[in-house]
Scaffold this motif. Structure first.
Motif, PDB file in Angstrom:
ATOM      1  N   ALA A 110       0.872  -1.176   0.000  1.00 31.37           N
ATOM      2  CA  ALA A 110       0.000   0.000   0.000  1.00 31.37           C
ATOM      3  C   ALA A 110       0.908   1.225   0.000  1.00 31.37           C
ATOM      4  O   ALA A 110       2.110   1.102   0.264  1.00 31.37           O
ATOM      5  N   ASP A 111       0.337   2.380  -0.299  1.00 31.51           N
ATOM      6  CA  ASP A 111       1.112   3.613  -0.239  1.00 31.51           C
ATOM      7  C   ASP A 111       1.564   3.856   1.201  1.00 31.51           C
ATOM      8  O   ASP A 111       0.837   3.494   2.133  1.00 31.51           O
ATOM      9  N   GLY A 112       2.737   4.426   1.364  1.00 28.75           N
ATOM     10  CA  GLY A 112       3.177   4.701   2.723  1.00 28.75           C
ATOM     11  C   GLY A 112       4.557   5.322   2.766  1.00 28.75           C
ATOM     12  O   GLY A 112       5.092   5.759   1.748  1.00 28.75           O
ATOM     13  N   THR A 113       5.106   5.366   3.965  1.00 32.84           N
ATOM     14  CA  THR A 113       6.433   5.940   4.193  1.00 32.84           C
ATOM     15  C   THR A 113       7.301   4.886   4.864  1.00 32.84           C
ATOM     16  O   THR A 113       6.831   4.184   5.765  1.00 32.84           O
ATOM     17  N   VAL A 114       8.538   4.799   4.399  1.00 35.41           N
ATOM     18  CA  VAL A 114       9.448   3.809   4.984  1.00 35.41           C
ATOM     19  C   VAL A 114       9.867   4.302   6.375  1.00 35.41           C
ATOM     20  O   VAL A 114      10.488   5.343   6.524  1.00 35.41           O
ATOM     21  N   LEU A 115       9.463   3.535   7.378  1.00 31.15           N
ATOM     22  CA  LEU A 115       9.739   3.901   8.763  1.00 31.15           C
ATOM     23  C   LEU A 115      11.132   3.420   9.156  1.00 31.15           C
ATOM     24  O   LEU A 115      11.854   4.083   9.885  1.00 31.15           O
ATOM     25  N   GLU A 116      11.439   2.256   8.623  1.00 31.08           N
ATOM     26  CA  GLU A 116      12.766   1.657   8.899  1.00 31.08           C
ATOM     27  C   GLU A 116      13.187   0.852   7.684  1.00 31.08           C
ATOM     28  O   GLU A 116      12.364   0.150   7.094  1.00 31.08           O
ATOM     29  N   ALA A 117      14.451   0.953   7.321  1.00 32.08           N
ATOM     30  CA  ALA A 117      15.045   0.036   6.353  1.00 32.08           C
ATOM     31  C   ALA A 117      16.428  -0.253   6.927  1.00 32.08           C
ATOM     32  O   ALA A 117      17.387   0.471   6.673  1.00 32.08           O
ATOM     33  N   VAL A 118      16.474  -1.249   7.780  1.00 31.46           N
ATOM     34  CA  VAL A 118      17.679  -1.469   8.591  1.00 31.46           C
ATOM     35  C   VAL A 118      18.139  -2.921   8.544  1.00 31.46           C
ATOM     36  O   VAL A 118      17.352  -3.828   8.265  1.00 31.46           O
ATOM     37  N   SER A 119      19.397  -3.098   8.861  1.00 32.40           N
ATOM     38  CA  SER A 119      19.936  -4.454   8.949  1.00 32.40           C
ATOM     39  C   SER A 119      19.945  -4.885  10.396  1.00 32.40           C
ATOM     40  O   SER A 119      20.466  -4.174  11.261  1.00 32.40           O
ATOM     41  N   ASN A 120      19.358  -5.993  10.650  1.00 33.47           N
ATOM     42  CA  ASN A 120      19.255  -6.522  12.001  1.00 33.47           C
ATOM     43  C   ASN A 120      19.737  -7.973  11.933  1.00 33.47           C
ATOM     44  O   ASN A 120      19.002  -8.845  11.493  1.00 33.47           O
ATOM     45  N   PRO A 121      20.980  -8.190  12.312  1.00 33.94           N
ATOM     46  CA  PRO A 121      21.567  -9.522  12.098  1.00 33.94           C
ATOM     47  C   PRO A 121      20.824 -10.653  12.810  1.00 33.94           C
ATOM     48  O   PRO A 121      20.831 -11.778  12.348  1.00 33.94           O
ATOM     49  N   ASP A 122      20.186 -10.368  13.918  1.00 36.87           N
ATOM     50  CA  ASP A 122      19.358 -11.401  14.550  1.00 36.87           C
ATOM     51  C   ASP A 122      17.961 -11.293  13.957  1.00 36.87           C
ATOM     52  O   ASP A 122      17.644 -10.358  13.247  1.00 36.87           O
ATOM     53  N   GLY A 123      17.185 -12.179  14.304  1.00 35.25           N
ATOM     54  CA  GLY A 123      15.759 -12.076  13.961  1.00 35.25           C
ATOM     55  C   GLY A 123      15.444 -11.777  12.519  1.00 35.25           C
ATOM     56  O   GLY A 123      15.706 -12.589  11.642  1.00 35.25           O
ATOM     57  N   TYR A 124      14.945 -10.606  12.264  1.00 36.07           N
ATOM     58  CA  TYR A 124      14.400 -10.279  10.943  1.00 36.07           C
ATOM     59  C   TYR A 124      15.458 -10.048   9.854  1.00 36.07           C
ATOM     60  O   TYR A 124      15.131  -9.954   8.691  1.00 36.07           O
ATOM     61  N   GLY A 125      16.692  -9.913  10.238  1.00 36.91           N
ATOM     62  CA  GLY A 125      17.728  -9.637   9.232  1.00 36.91           C
ATOM     63  C   GLY A 125      17.520  -8.267   8.631  1.00 36.91           C
ATOM     64  O   GLY A 125      17.214  -7.292   9.332  1.00 36.91           O
ATOM     65  N   ASN A 126      17.673  -8.188   7.307  1.00 33.36           N
ATOM     66  CA  ASN A 126      17.399  -6.914   6.637  1.00 33.36           C
ATOM     67  C   ASN A 126      15.884  -6.698   6.635  1.00 33.36           C
ATOM     68  O   ASN A 126      15.142  -7.473   6.038  1.00 33.36           O
ATOM     69  N   LYS A 127      15.505  -5.638   7.308  1.00 27.72           N
ATOM     70  CA  LYS A 127      14.078  -5.456   7.596  1.00 27.72           C
ATOM     71  C   LYS A 127      13.596  -4.098   7.115  1.00 27.72           C
ATOM     72  O   LYS A 127      14.300  -3.091   7.245  1.00 27.72           O
ATOM     73  N   ILE A 128      12.409  -4.092   6.556  1.00 27.57           N
ATOM     74  CA  ILE A 128      11.768  -2.817   6.191  1.00 27.57           C
ATOM     75  C   ILE A 128      10.439  -2.732   6.923  1.00 27.57           C
ATOM     76  O   ILE A 128       9.676  -3.698   6.942  1.00 27.57           O
ATOM     77  N   ILE A 129      10.185  -1.579   7.502  1.00 26.86           N
ATOM     78  CA  ILE A 129       8.849  -1.336   8.049  1.00 26.86           C
ATOM     79  C   ILE A 129       8.283  -0.127   7.328  1.00 26.86           C
ATOM     80  O   ILE A 129       8.953   0.916   7.235  1.00 26.86           O
ATOM     81  N   ILE A 130       7.105  -0.285   6.799  1.00 21.74           N
ATOM     82  CA  ILE A 130       6.439   0.831   6.123  1.00 21.74           C
ATOM     83  C   ILE A 130       5.223   1.243   6.944  1.00 21.74           C
ATOM     84  O   ILE A 130       4.446   0.402   7.401  1.00 21.74           O
ATOM     85  N   SER A 131       5.131   2.544   7.122  1.00 28.64           N
ATOM     86  CA  SER A 131       3.974   3.073   7.847  1.00 28.64           C
ATOM     87  C   SER A 131       2.969   3.577   6.825  1.00 28.64           C
ATOM     88  O   SER A 131       3.296   4.353   5.927  1.00 28.64           O
ATOM     89  N   HIS A 132       1.748   3.119   6.949  1.00 34.01           N
ATOM     90  CA  HIS A 132       0.686   3.556   6.035  1.00 34.01           C
ATOM     91  C   HIS A 132      -0.212   4.529   6.774  1.00 34.01           C
ATOM     92  O   HIS A 132      -0.406   4.392   7.980  1.00 34.01           O
TER      93      HIS A 132
END
Lengths: 112, 237
Positions: free
Chosen positions: B154-176
């Motif tokens: 959906a349309d939105g804004t990238v809240l996070e585009a970060v590397s997280n070596p544990d868990g999610y790894g390279n992770k993006i969170i988009i806020s809609h």
């Protein structure tokens, strides 16, 4: 008397025309006026007139005024502003229609 | 002028009633009409009763009855139209609210993968593939080849585009706009950075196996506020 079909298409115009010329009229008065003007050629029945009036009222072209008259209620019909405009439009349309019909009949006569 | 008296009026009222012509909007003017007709007859020098007979003989009750129904219908439909209008305007308000709501609320109903994939793991309690214990799976997993494009749902804004070596790894969170956020995990790479505005369908990254992952897949979550909800209920295309 004219055919029902013909009357059906003209009744509204007749009523609007009369109401345009008279400030307010009640049902019986309209039937009498039409009868007089057309020398009895058009006799509006109650069954045709009142539904037409009510229809015009529901469309917002006329409004009513009630007056007590000898112990009974007399309901007068008056044109609203949009009713005035509608009356003018209908009258013009019909006048033009009559003219057009004349063309048709005249051309038929010419062809013969 | 012959004026009818109240007894005569009552007689006529009953005459009309007996013919079924007593519709509220019509009965007064019909009575007046009949009275006028009778008065006209009486002017010719005949009695009320004779006039009454003549008038009702000529009076087309059947037509009047039919038209009374029509009149009734006109009035009812007028009422109905009024009702309909109010329903319509209410509907318009709701529509406006919905349209306004769409602006205020972007629902992530897109599919997060652009390309071949298969749903490998659903939402809910499952046996964790790495820890081998029953754990909540707070998103869904799509198995896809590494490098398969991942797109905004959906349309939105990238809240996070970060590397997280544990868990999610390279992770993006988009806020809609509204209450939803979407999360994309285990990516092999980013195509956006924090703060970017994205449109639905924009490529934001690529499928990978970063973080706590055993094979290339996309972990996809939808958050409503802080609550994680089943994305399968949202994906419509």
């Amino acid at each position: 008397m004219y055919s029902k079909e013909l009357m059906k298409g003209t009744l509204k115009t007749i009523v609007l025309k009369l109401l345009k010329e008279h400030e307010k009229m009640y049902g019986y008065e309209i039937t009498q006026k039409v009868k007089d003007l057309t020398q009895d050629k058009i006799q509006l029945t109650e069954g045709a007139l009142y539904p037409t009036l009510h229809k015009l009222e529901s469309l917002g072209y006329v409004y009513t005024e009630k007056k007590e008259y000898n112990g009974r209620t007399r309901k007068y019909y008056l044109l609203t502003e949009s009713g005035q405009a509608e009356a003018t439009e209908k009258i013009n349309e019909f006048a033009e229609f009559v003219l057009t019909m004349k063309f048709i009949f005249n051309s038929k006569l010419a062809a013969e | 002028m012959n004026q009818l008296n109240s007894t005569q009026l009552e007689t006529l009222r009953n005459d009309l009633k007996a013919r079924g012509l007593s519709l509220f909007v019509l009965k007064d003017e019909l009575l007046d009409h009949i009275c006028c007709l009778i008065e006209l007859e009486m002017e010719k020098g005949i009695s009320f009763d004779e006039g009454r007979q003549i008038v009702f003989k000529n009076f087309n009750s059947a037509e009047m009855l039919r038209n009374q129904k029509k009149t009734k219908w006109i009035y009812q439909s007028k009422k109905f139209k009024r009702k309909f209008k109010s329903v319509l305007s209410a509907a318009a308000v709701i529509m406006l609210m919905m349209v306004g709501g769409v602006e205020a609320q972007e629902t992530p109903d897109g599919h997060p993968i652009y390309g071949d994939c298969e749903l490998a793991s659903g939402f809910g309690i499952r046996r964790d593939p790495i820890y081998k214990i029953k754990r909540m799976h707070s998103g869904i997993d799509f198995k896809a080849k590494a490098g398969t494009p991942v797109v905004a749902t959906a349309d939105g804004t990238v809240l996070e585009a970060v590397s997280n070596p544990d868990g999610y790894g390279n992770k993006i969170i988009i806020s809609h706009s509204g209450e939803y956020k979407t999360l994309f995990g285990h990516l092999s790479g980013f195509n956006v950075k924090t703060g970017d505005k994205v449109r639905k369908g924009d490529i934001i990254g690529y499928v990978g196996s970063s973080g706590r992952s055993s094979a290339p897949h996309l972990h996809y979550e939808i958050l409503q506020g802080d609550k994680k909800i089943n994305p399968e209920l949202f994906i419509s295309k």
